[in-house]
Motif scaffolding. Structure first.
Motif, PDB file in Angstrom:
ATOM      1  N   ALA A  38       0.818  -1.224   0.000  1.00 13.88           N
ATOM      2  CA  ALA A  38       0.000   0.000   0.000  1.00 13.88           C
ATOM      3  C   ALA A  38       0.848   1.269   0.000  1.00 13.88           C
ATOM      4  O   ALA A  38       0.402   2.306  -0.470  1.00 13.88           O
ATOM      5  CB  ALA A  38      -0.939  -0.012   1.199  1.00 13.88           C
ATOM      6  N   ASP A  39       2.063   1.179   0.499  1.00 16.70           N
ATOM      7  CA  ASP A  39       2.850   2.398   0.699  1.00 16.70           C
ATOM      8  C   ASP A  39       3.873   2.685  -0.404  1.00 16.70           C
ATOM      9  O   ASP A  39       4.766   3.496  -0.214  1.00 16.70           O
ATOM     10  CB  ASP A  39       3.550   2.346   2.057  1.00 16.70           C
ATOM     11  N   ASP A  40       3.755   2.020  -1.569  1.00 15.91           N
ATOM     12  CA  ASP A  40       4.732   2.261  -2.626  1.00 15.91           C
ATOM     13  C   ASP A  40       4.055   2.359  -3.994  1.00 15.91           C
ATOM     14  O   ASP A  40       4.170   1.476  -4.831  1.00 15.91           O
ATOM     15  CB  ASP A  40       5.800   1.174  -2.627  1.00 15.91           C
ATOM     16  N   THR A  41       3.369   3.447  -4.207  1.00 19.34           N
ATOM     17  CA  THR A  41       2.653   3.681  -5.464  1.00 19.34           C
ATOM     18  C   THR A  41       3.613   3.736  -6.649  1.00 19.34           C
ATOM     19  O   THR A  41       3.296   3.261  -7.742  1.00 19.34           O
ATOM     20  CB  THR A  41       1.851   4.992  -5.380  1.00 19.34           C
ATOM     21  N   SER A  42       4.771   4.290  -6.450  1.00 18.00           N
ATOM     22  CA  SER A  42       5.750   4.421  -7.524  1.00 18.00           C
ATOM     23  C   SER A  42       6.184   3.049  -8.036  1.00 18.00           C
ATOM     24  O   SER A  42       6.228   2.815  -9.253  1.00 18.00           O
ATOM     25  CB  SER A  42       6.960   5.205  -7.018  1.00 18.00           C
TER      26      SER A  42
END
Length: 152
Positions: A106-110
């Motif tokens: 969830a915390d790494d959109t890139s």
């Protein structure tokens, strides 16, 4: 890039599922085996909810069901190959034979976007589909994917 996430144990070369929901359950077992701390029902629910928004069968013969989880730190892949093909409500209305199921942190959109872009480039290579379909083992499929990726 993909060599970090795709391993022979991520691959099922002979999916037995005959429909989309069954294949989600079958490939979910790979995700759980690779990441036993995941909740089976929670992962399946997230994948199915994402799929209900829009089919992930957007490339002829290939589907990319994916979801986000706050329980993982890096992407987890399950890859399946179906000789018979599976009705995936694909945009081209044809069955899919190769499925890349991915659970993203969830915390790494890139990273999520980079992987999806990399896969799109891979799938657009004319040799990709046939090369994967002719392979018989998870190791052969992984080696093929990584070799084609290297040529990008």
């Amino acid at each position: 890039m993909l060599e970090k996430f795709i391993k022979p144990e991520s691959v099922n070369v002979d999916l037995q599922s005959t429909d989309k929901e069954e294949v989600f359950e079958e490939l979910n077992e790979i995700l759980i085996s690779l990441c036993p701390s995941l909740d089976r029902a929670e992962v399946l629910k997230a994948l199915l909810e994402r799929e209900q928004k829009m089919t992930t069968g957007i490339i002829p013969g290939i589907a990319i069901p994916h979801a986000i989880s706050d329980k993982i730190k890096e992407p987890v892949f399950a890859i399946g190959k179906s000789k018979k093909g599976i009705d995936f409500d694909s945009l081209d209305k044809k069955p899919v034979h190769i499925i890349f199921m991915i659970l993203f942190p969830a915390d790494d959109t890139s990273l999520h976007l980079n992987i999806m872009q990399r896969l799109a480039l891979l799938f657009n290579k004319t040799e990709f589909y046939n090369s994967v379909m002719e392979k018989l083992t998870g190791e052969q499929i992984v080696n093929t994917i990584l070799a084609i990726e290297e040529s990008l």
